[in-house]
Design a protein around this motif. Structure first.
Motif, PDB file in Angstrom:
ATOM      1  N   SER A 257      31.067  -2.103  -7.606  1.00 55.43           N
ATOM      2  CA  SER A 257      31.703  -1.018  -6.789  1.00 55.43           C
ATOM      3  C   SER A 257      31.885  -1.338  -5.438  1.00 55.43           C
ATOM      4  CB  SER A 257      30.876   0.083  -6.747  1.00 55.43           C
ATOM      5  OG  SER A 257      30.645   0.781  -8.014  1.00 55.43           O
ATOM      6  N   CYS A 258      31.843  -2.780  -5.260  1.00 57.50           N
ATOM      7  CA  CYS A 258      32.070  -3.466  -3.866  1.00 57.50           C
ATOM      8  C   CYS A 258      33.450  -3.411  -2.994  1.00 57.50           C
ATOM      9  CB  CYS A 258      31.683  -4.750  -3.685  1.00 57.50           C
ATOM     10  SG  CYS A 258      32.873  -5.836  -4.525  1.00 57.50           S
ATOM     11  N   ASN A 259      34.513  -2.798  -3.988  1.00 55.92           N
ATOM     12  CA  ASN A 259      35.901  -2.586  -3.195  1.00 55.92           C
ATOM     13  C   ASN A 259      36.295  -3.728  -2.821  1.00 55.92           C
ATOM     14  OD1 ASN A 259      35.013   0.051  -4.342  1.00 55.92           O
ATOM     15  ND2 ASN A 259      35.711   1.052  -2.548  1.00 55.92           N
ATOM     16  N   TYR A 260      35.950  -5.043  -3.138  1.00 57.21           N
ATOM     17  CA  TYR A 260      36.513  -5.998  -2.529  1.00 57.21           C
ATOM     18  C   TYR A 260      37.876  -6.461  -3.152  1.00 57.21           C
ATOM     19  CZ  TYR A 260      32.333  -7.835   0.020  1.00 57.21           C
ATOM     20  OH  TYR A 260      31.397  -8.078   0.787  1.00 57.21           O
ATOM     21  N   CYS A 261      38.073  -6.244  -4.345  1.00 58.17           N
ATOM     22  CA  CYS A 261      39.343  -6.787  -5.454  1.00 58.17           C
ATOM     23  C   CYS A 261      40.601  -6.400  -4.691  1.00 58.17           C
ATOM     24  CB  CYS A 261      39.188  -6.708  -6.700  1.00 58.17           C
ATOM     25  SG  CYS A 261      38.506  -4.786  -7.246  1.00 58.17           S
ATOM     26  N   VAL A 262      40.676  -5.169  -4.092  1.00 64.18           N
ATOM     27  CA  VAL A 262      42.014  -4.756  -3.551  1.00 64.18           C
ATOM     28  C   VAL A 262      42.246  -5.393  -2.410  1.00 64.18           C
ATOM     29  CG1 VAL A 262      41.229  -2.661  -2.189  1.00 64.18           C
ATOM     30  CG2 VAL A 262      43.537  -2.593  -3.094  1.00 64.18           C
ATOM     31  N   ASN A 263      41.599  -6.270  -1.869  1.00 62.69           N
ATOM     32  CA  ASN A 263      41.617  -6.812  -0.524  1.00 62.69           C
ATOM     33  C   ASN A 263      41.984  -8.085  -0.863  1.00 62.69           C
ATOM     34  OD1 ASN A 263      41.161  -5.160   1.973  1.00 62.69           O
ATOM     35  ND2 ASN A 263      39.036  -4.733   0.758  1.00 62.69           N
ATOM     36  N   GLY A 264      41.762  -8.658  -2.116  1.00 61.91           N
ATOM     37  CA  GLY A 264      42.136 -10.009  -2.458  1.00 61.91           C
ATOM     38  C   GLY A 264      43.646 -10.008  -3.097  1.00 61.91           C
ATOM     39  N   CYS A 265      44.072  -8.747  -3.513  1.00 58.03           N
ATOM     40  CA  CYS A 265      45.217  -8.441  -4.282  1.00 58.03           C
ATOM     41  C   CYS A 265      46.396  -8.550  -3.347  1.00 58.03           C
ATOM     42  CB  CYS A 265      45.067  -7.486  -5.019  1.00 58.03           C
ATOM     43  SG  CYS A 265      46.694  -6.933  -5.953  1.00 58.03           S
ATOM     44  N   PRO A 266      47.519  -9.514  -3.524  1.00 54.19           N
ATOM     45  CA  PRO A 266      48.532  -9.671  -2.854  1.00 54.19           C
ATOM     46  C   PRO A 266      49.498  -8.225  -3.013  1.00 54.19           C
ATOM     47  CG  PRO A 266      48.444 -11.641  -4.019  1.00 54.19           C
ATOM     48  CD  PRO A 266      47.380 -10.504  -4.505  1.00 54.19           C
TER      49      PRO A 266
ATOM     50  N   PRO B  88      35.459  -0.990   2.297  1.00 54.20           N
ATOM     51  CA  PRO B  88      36.648  -1.923   2.380  1.00 54.20           C
ATOM     52  C   PRO B  88      38.022  -1.333   2.056  1.00 54.20           C
ATOM     53  CG  PRO B  88      34.653  -2.724   1.043  1.00 54.20           C
ATOM     54  CD  PRO B  88      34.427  -1.487   1.224  1.00 54.20           C
ATOM     55  N   THR B  89      37.993   0.001   1.646  1.00 54.41           N
ATOM     56  CA  THR B  89      39.348   0.793   1.268  1.00 54.41           C
ATOM     57  C   THR B  89      39.628   1.573   2.348  1.00 54.41           C
ATOM     58  OG1 THR B  89      38.427   2.360   0.280  1.00 54.41           O
ATOM     59  CG2 THR B  89      38.771   0.466  -1.161  1.00 54.41           C
ATOM     60  N   ALA B  90      38.696   1.713   3.506  1.00 57.78           N
ATOM     61  CA  ALA B  90      38.925   2.702   4.251  1.00 57.78           C
ATOM     62  C   ALA B  90      40.041   2.496   5.439  1.00 57.78           C
ATOM     63  CB  ALA B  90      37.638   3.040   5.175  1.00 57.78           C
ATOM     64  N   MET B  91      40.047   1.145   6.171  1.00 59.21           N
ATOM     65  CA  MET B  91      40.778   0.764   6.927  1.00 59.21           C
ATOM     66  C   MET B  91      42.040  -0.313   6.814  1.00 59.21           C
ATOM     67  SD  MET B  91      38.167   0.470  10.156  1.00 59.21           S
ATOM     68  CE  MET B  91      36.703   1.076  10.227  1.00 59.21           C
ATOM     69  N   ASP B  92      42.698  -0.395   7.962  1.00 63.51           N
ATOM     70  CA  ASP B  92      43.691  -1.189   7.662  1.00 63.51           C
ATOM     71  C   ASP B  92      43.735  -2.528   6.795  1.00 63.51           C
ATOM     72  OD1 ASP B  92      46.641  -2.224   8.494  1.00 63.51           O
ATOM     73  OD2 ASP B  92      45.403  -4.079   9.303  1.00 63.51           O
TER      74      ASP B  92
ATOM     75  N   GLY C 168      44.979  -5.532   6.191  1.00 62.85           N
ATOM     76  CA  GLY C 168      44.826  -6.713   7.022  1.00 62.85           C
ATOM     77  C   GLY C 168      43.665  -7.003   7.855  1.00 62.85           C
ATOM     78  N   LEU C 169      43.298  -6.009   8.861  1.00 55.32           N
ATOM     79  CA  LEU C 169      41.888  -6.128   9.272  1.00 55.32           C
ATOM     80  C   LEU C 169      41.046  -6.025   8.489  1.00 55.32           C
ATOM     81  CD1 LEU C 169      40.679  -5.607  12.214  1.00 55.32           C
ATOM     82  CD2 LEU C 169      40.499  -3.077  11.549  1.00 55.32           C
ATOM     83  N   THR C 170      40.749  -5.388   7.528  1.00 55.57           N
ATOM     84  CA  THR C 170      39.499  -5.489   6.395  1.00 55.57           C
ATOM     85  C   THR C 170      39.672  -6.888   5.974  1.00 55.57           C
ATOM     86  OG1 THR C 170      39.863  -3.209   5.762  1.00 55.57           O
ATOM     87  CG2 THR C 170      38.642  -4.617   4.468  1.00 55.57           C
ATOM     88  N   GLN C 171      40.515  -7.594   5.594  1.00 52.32           N
ATOM     89  CA  GLN C 171      40.419  -9.061   5.064  1.00 52.32           C
ATOM     90  C   GLN C 171      40.275  -9.959   6.058  1.00 52.32           C
ATOM     91  OE1 GLN C 171      44.830  -8.949   4.033  1.00 52.32           O
ATOM     92  NE2 GLN C 171      44.530  -8.551   1.750  1.00 52.32           N
ATOM     93  N   PHE C 172      40.596  -9.800   7.297  1.00 45.25           N
ATOM     94  CA  PHE C 172      40.184 -10.464   8.524  1.00 45.25           C
ATOM     95  C   PHE C 172      38.793 -10.339   8.769  1.00 45.25           C
ATOM     96  CE2 PHE C 172      39.861 -11.389  13.076  1.00 45.25           C
ATOM     97  CZ  PHE C 172      40.262 -12.937  13.061  1.00 45.25           C
ATOM     98  N   SER C 173      38.311  -9.388   8.619  1.00 39.12           N
ATOM     99  CA  SER C 173      36.902  -8.976   8.810  1.00 39.12           C
ATOM    100  C   SER C 173      35.943  -9.691   7.759  1.00 39.12           C
ATOM    101  CB  SER C 173      36.733  -7.516   8.867  1.00 39.12           C
ATOM    102  OG  SER C 173      37.311  -6.955  10.118  1.00 39.12           O
ATOM    103  N   LEU C 174      36.474  -9.618   6.506  1.00 33.30           N
ATOM    104  CA  LEU C 174      35.660 -10.070   5.376  1.00 33.30           C
ATOM    105  C   LEU C 174      35.539 -11.608   5.690  1.00 33.30           C
ATOM    106  CD1 LEU C 174      37.447  -8.445   2.241  1.00 33.30           C
ATOM    107  CD2 LEU C 174      34.857  -8.608   2.914  1.00 33.30           C
ATOM    108  N   MET C 175      36.548 -12.421   6.279  1.00 33.88           N
ATOM    109  CA  MET C 175      36.470 -13.668   6.390  1.00 33.88           C
ATOM    110  C   MET C 175      35.443 -14.088   7.889  1.00 33.88           C
ATOM    111  SD  MET C 175      38.109 -16.128   8.784  1.00 33.88           S
ATOM    112  CE  MET C 175      39.738 -15.499   9.527  1.00 33.88           C
ATOM    113  N   LEU C 176      35.824 -13.146   8.686  1.00 28.14           N
ATOM    114  CA  LEU C 176      34.956 -13.360   9.894  1.00 28.14           C
ATOM    115  C   LEU C 176      33.436 -13.193   9.789  1.00 28.14           C
ATOM    116  CD1 LEU C 176      36.265 -14.276  12.481  1.00 28.14           C
ATOM    117  CD2 LEU C 176      36.017 -12.111  13.398  1.00 28.14           C
ATOM    118  N   HIS C 177      33.110 -12.108   8.818  1.00 28.91           N
ATOM    119  CA  HIS C 177      31.779 -11.851   8.506  1.00 28.91           C
ATOM    120  C   HIS C 177      31.173 -13.037   7.553  1.00 28.91           C
ATOM    121  CE1 HIS C 177      29.188  -8.553   8.315  1.00 28.91           C
ATOM    122  NE2 HIS C 177      28.455  -8.840   7.230  1.00 28.91           N
ATOM    123  N   GLY C 178      31.898 -13.642   6.826  1.00 29.12           N
ATOM    124  CA  GLY C 178      31.587 -14.713   6.031  1.00 29.12           C
ATOM    125  C   GLY C 178      31.278 -15.911   7.106  1.00 29.12           C
ATOM    126  N   LEU C 179      32.314 -16.048   7.844  1.00 24.30           N
ATOM    127  CA  LEU C 179      32.119 -17.345   8.760  1.00 24.30           C
ATOM    128  C   LEU C 179      30.776 -17.071   9.882  1.00 24.30           C
ATOM    129  CD1 LEU C 179      33.248 -19.945  10.286  1.00 24.30           C
ATOM    130  CD2 LEU C 179      34.446 -18.628  11.777  1.00 24.30           C
TER     131      LEU C 179
END
Ligand code: HEM
Ligand code: SF4
Ligand code: SF4
Ligand code: SF4
Lengths: 254, 205
Positions: free
Chosen positions: A109-118, B135-139, B141-152
């Motif tokens: 339930s981390c909800n990451y996958c939708v962010n990896g999906c193009p 990770p589904t709540a916000m924009d 692109g912003l979420t993807q960028f934040s995941l990257m920056l958090h990891g960095l």
């Protein structure tokens, strides 16, 4: 195992939505309560209970009006962003046929996958577990057609050996979407019109940030951590610590 | 006359150690999400969902203590002078044995840079952590960028923490005392922070 795939011929689709219904039936998915939005398209988005749907694309007007029907679903990417970002091995996985299945028992339930999906595909159910089209991996493993394909009366949806489907579509003079992109999609479109007509990227790819995160920062980071530990140890045994002279505590200032 | 001189208040010490514990909770729970190799670290928290919850709580504690620690020392850590330039040029004397120490204030230039890096990284991790809280709540692109920056910044902070812990313990004997119970030996102060020692020796012996 030969690689299997869907080939979706948009020109043959009549928007009867047998595929939507068949999928719900096979997967025992409840209906979503909807409102009238002035379109036959319904629901507006993939939902946790809707693994495929027909998008109604309206193009042009008057004499030029065209209604394009597009079966939206997980495209079973050869290089899948959802698998790339999933922390729990096996929650999203590739079947022997090359499809992308999921296992809710392993989903954390981390909800990451939708962010990896193009393609904005994965959804999360009431227990916050992943759901999406799983390619009917259970039926396919038993030698059956996926439920949506079986139900499609116009053969707009086809499922079979990937190479054969591509050759067939090419012989029919169709433009294929997804033959090469993302390691080759395992749900391809024999497309009427252009990808833009369907709000699809011409050359879909793993989102840039996701690539940097998982393919650059992660490996370099692990290397960097052990590099730092190694450097500290090497420093200690070569240059050594800054020892204090033991007997001069009480001799005042400089 | 005592051989010791006061370096950190009880407030400094408690904040520092709460921060350090929160940091390790964040590292171990974060690693479970970071790579499959470390997924089993979640067992330590009683499962992945609990691990993620622990990460969120520790994140809040870490951000608050980072801000407190930064402001507690901002007066010393945000000021650089020409001796700091020399110190950096000589890599703090860490590259060869037995060189002459360059006079430094309460913190040397390396410590000050680490303190500044720490607060910047803590704020970046806090802001991006807020974005990826759901990770589904916000924009997207912003979420993807934040995941990257958090990891960095996670990775950079790990590397920084390794160096910090080495230099604060076995790399510089006598240093840990200050953060453990508040006092360091005078001989330590004369060697590592001679300008600070001169400044406080008169008042606080
Ligand atoms: C077991 C682990 C650790 C040990 C042994 C340790 C030790 C120390 C010591 C001895 C000092 C004082 C140095 C001096 O007297 O000049 C210090 C300061 C500091 N530590 Fe740690 N530390 C640890 C973990 C951490 C972690 C994980 C972080 C960061 C997330 C951290 C952040 C800091 C900061 C920012 C300061 C400087 C205070 C300032 O300059 O404002 N420490 N630490
Ligand atoms: S379309 Fe999205 S969910 Fe489907 S395989 Fe590709 S990345 Fe995964
Ligand atoms: S929500 Fe589930 S399937 Fe999706 S990335 Fe997280 S663990 Fe994997
Ligand atoms: S392949 Fe199966 S799961 Fe996927 S849309 Fe068709 S019926 Fe639904």
């Amino acid at each position: 195992m030969t690689r299997k795939a869907f080939m979706i011929d948009t020109s043959r689709c009549t928007a009867c939505r047998s595929c939507q219904v068949a999928c719900k039936q096979w997967n025992k998915l409840p209906a979503d309560a909807e409102v009238n939005r002035g379109s036959y398209e319904n629901p507006a988005q993939l939902t946790p209970h809707l693994y495929n749907k027909i998008e109604f694309v309206e193009k042009g007007d008057g004499q030029d009006f065209q209604w394009l029907f597009f079966n939206k679903r997980c495209l079973h990417c050869g290089e899948a962003g959802c698998i790339k970002v999933c922390p729990s091995a096996g929650a999203l996985y590739r079947t022997a046929e090359g499809l992308v299945g999921f296992d809710q028992e392993k989903c954390i339930s981390c909800n990451y996958c939708v962010n990896g999906c193009p393609f904005d595909v994965p959804r999360y159910d009431a227990n916050n577990k992943v759901t999406k089209c799983h390619g009917c991996f259970d039926r396919v493993a038993a030698g059956l057609q996926p439920a949506c394909v079986k139900a499609c009366p116009t053969a707009s949806l086809k499922f079979g050996d990937r190479d054969k489907l591509i050759a067939e579509a090419k012989a029919g003079g169709k433009r294929i979407y997804g033959e090469q992109a993302l390691g080759g999609l395992n749900a391809m479109y024999a497309m009427d019109g252009t990808p833009q007509d369907y709000n699809l990227a011409e050359n879909p790819s793993i989102p840039q940030s996701i690539f940097l995160w998982k393919d650059v920062i992660k490996p370099l980071g692990i290397l960097g951590f052990w590099g730092s530990v190694g450097a500290a140890m090497l420093h200690y045994v070569t240059v050594g610590p800054k020892q204090l002279e033991d007997d001069i505590d009480d001799q005042g200032g400089e | 006359m005592s051989n010791y001189i006061k370096r950190f208040s009880a407030f400094d010490r408690v904040v520092h150690w709460v921060l350090a514990v929160a940091f390790f909770v964040l590292v171990f729970s974060g690693l479970g999400l970071f790579a499959h190799t470390f997924f089993n670290y979640f067992d330590f928290f009683g499962g992945p969902e609990q691990g993620i919850l622990a990460h969120k709580i520790a994140g809040i504690v870490f951000l608050i203590t980072s801000v407190l620690l930064f402001f507690a020392h901002a007066r010393e850590t945000c000021r650089f002078d020409s001796d700091d330039g020399k110190w950096i040029g000589a890599c703090g004397g860490y590259l060869k044995r037995g060189g002459k120490e360059i006079p430094q204030g309460k913190f040397n230039a390396g410590q000050k840079l680490f303190a500044l890096f720490s607060i910047v990284a803590a704020v970046v991790l806090g802001l991006t952590g807020f974005v990826i809280w759901d990770p589904t709540a916000m924009d997207r692109g912003l979420t993807q960028f934040s995941l990257m920056l958090h990891g960095l910044f996670f990775v950079l902070f790990m590397m920084g923490a390794v160096v910090h812990i080495y230099l604060a313990t076995i790399g510089n004997p006598g240093t840990a005392d200050g953060m453990l119970w508040g006092y360091v030996r005078k001989v330590w102060a004369k060697k590592h922070a001679s300008k600070w020692y001169k400044e406080v020796a008169g008042k606080d012996v």
